[in-house]
Design an enzyme around this catalytic site. Structure first.
Site, PDB file in Angstrom:
ATOM      1  N   GLN A   1      19.065  -4.959  21.549  1.00 45.13           N
ATOM      2  CA  GLN A   1      18.565  -5.933  20.661  1.00 45.13           C
ATOM      3  C   GLN A   1      16.442  -5.902  21.168  1.00 45.13           C
ATOM      4  O   GLN A   1      16.794  -6.094  22.382  1.00 45.13           O
ATOM      5  CB  GLN A   1      18.792  -7.081  21.518  1.00 45.13           C
ATOM      6  CG  GLN A   1      19.171  -8.053  20.551  1.00 45.13           C
ATOM      7  CD  GLN A   1      18.730  -8.184  18.875  1.00 45.13           C
ATOM      8  OE1 GLN A   1      19.677  -7.835  18.756  1.00 45.13           O
ATOM      9  NE2 GLN A   1      17.768  -8.984  18.600  1.00 45.13           N
TER      10      GLN A   1
ATOM     11  N   ASP B   1      20.595   0.919  13.456  1.00 42.21           N
ATOM     12  CA  ASP B   1      19.722  -0.039  12.839  1.00 42.21           C
ATOM     13  C   ASP B   1      19.017   0.354  11.942  1.00 42.21           C
ATOM     14  O   ASP B   1      17.860   0.317  11.060  1.00 42.21           O
ATOM     15  CB  ASP B   1      18.662  -0.664  14.017  1.00 42.21           C
ATOM     16  CG  ASP B   1      19.243  -1.864  13.993  1.00 42.21           C
ATOM     17  OD1 ASP B   1      19.358  -2.732  13.655  1.00 42.21           O
ATOM     18  OD2 ASP B   1      18.580  -2.405  15.505  1.00 42.21           O
TER      19      ASP B   1
ATOM     20  N   LYS C   1      27.039 -10.231  16.777  1.00 45.28           N
ATOM     21  CA  LYS C   1      26.920  -9.266  16.424  1.00 45.28           C
ATOM     22  C   LYS C   1      28.452  -8.543  17.151  1.00 45.28           C
ATOM     23  O   LYS C   1      29.074  -7.934  16.247  1.00 45.28           O
ATOM     24  CB  LYS C   1      25.954  -8.176  16.928  1.00 45.28           C
ATOM     25  CG  LYS C   1      25.084  -8.203  15.750  1.00 45.28           C
ATOM     26  CD  LYS C   1      23.878  -7.395  16.951  1.00 45.28           C
ATOM     27  CE  LYS C   1      22.093  -7.695  15.655  1.00 45.28           C
ATOM     28  NZ  LYS C   1      20.823  -7.863  16.357  1.00 45.28           N
TER      29      LYS C   1
END
Ligand code: NDP
Length: 283
Positions: free
Chosen positions: A96, A119, A52
């Site tokens: 995460q 997200d 990322k």
């Protein structure tokens, strides 16, 4: 059979994001910024976080990394999220997953401000998605939609079967296919006679996490087969589709690796740009 090249499509998608960021920041505005939090030292998660960060660098997004030890308290993590929620220089916040067992992932997801929830996991953004007005795209499902679009696969009126009903992949995948006027069936572990559904699918999306569980005899001749599954078998990565037997029947198929995988990060970059544009009231 046509192989869908996720790497190439992801590169195209990231190049578009990079181009847009370049033209916006040329006027002197700061770059978009994504904060990524990793709790613990799970090696797979560390690789995802590194990827990322690299993608951010490649498209011109500033990335902030917060590495917390595996025994960090839930309270401390929520405090950090609160701090980042209030920080005007941060556009997107991502924790995460999975987080260590002593931390409640639902609390973490709900703590992230919906405007920074790149997200698209927060209930507010899930609600927006299911009511047909999404702000952020669910990353992996939106990546699948882009693969279909780039392959000129028409979804409208097709029988779309999604195997898997997780909040991250299966359910939002169903919502996106429905929004494109597909006729959607979602299968799961309690589905009886799975093959009777998959054999009817014009477009089949496998998002289960069971190596090669869908075999050629379970799919329709000429169908479009999208494999979201990533399973480690020995030192190899395989999908949920038994690639060789499925490829014999497919009109289009994604490989693992190099299919859906690279798309998730590309959409995350897009979402970070969307969040930034919302903050600055750009288009
Ligand atoms: P989950 O474990 O959260 O969900 C798996 C789903 O599969 C569940 O809904 C489960 O049903 C269903 N399932 C399990 N066994 C069967 C079965 N025998 N028949 C039919 N359905 C079954 O996984 P995720 O959705 O998070 O991920 C799925 C896969 O996709 C994994 O391999 C993961 O690594 C991969 N993945 C890939 C990404 C990418 O970027 N390419 C991103 C995210 C995930 P039930 O609900 O009844 O338990």
């Amino acid at each position: 059979m046509n192989l869908i090249d996720g790497k190439a499509i992801s590169a195209k998608c990231k190049a578009e994001t990079a181009e847009e960021i370049k033209s916006i920041t040329a006027s002197g505005l700061r770059a978009p910024c994504l904060a990524v939090i990793l709790v613990g030292d799970d090696p797979a998660s560390a690789v995802y976080v590194r990827n990322k960060k690299r993608a951010c660098e490649a498209v011109g997004i500033t990335s902030l990394e917060y590495l917390l030890s595996a025994d960090e308290t839930e309270e401390k993590l929520l405090e950090l999220i609160d701090f980042l929620n209030k920080d005007e220089s941060v556009d997107g916040i991502l924790v995460q997953m999975p987080v260590p067992k002593h931390i409640d992932p639902d609390k973490v997801i709900e703590a992230i401000h919906p405007d920074k929830d790149v997200d698209a996991f927060h209930a507010y953004n899930v609600g927006k998605l299911f009511t047909g007005a999404p702000r952020f795209q669910p990353c992996t499902p939106a990546g699948v939609m882009r693969l279909l679009k780039e392959s000129n696969v028409e979804v409208s009126g097709k029988n779309c079967v999604v195997v898997g009903r997780s909040n991250i992949v299966g359910k939002p995948m169903g919502a996106l296919l429905l929004a494109e006027n597909g006729t959607v069936t979602i299968c799961h572990s309690r589905t009886k006679d799975l093959a009777s559904f998959t054999r009817n699918a014009d477009i089949l999306i496998a998002a289960v996490g069971k190596p090669q569980m869908i075999t050629g005899d379970m799919v329709k001749e000429g169908s479009v087969l999208i494999d979201v599954g990533i399973n480690r078998v020995g030192d190899k990565l395989v999908g949920d589709l038994d690639f060789d037997t499925c490829a014999e029947k497919a009109s289009y198929i994604t490989p693992v690796p190099g299919g859906v995988g690279p798309m998730t990060i590309a959409i995350l970059m897009q979402n970070t740009l969307t969040s930034y544009k919302m903050r600055f009231n750009l288009d």
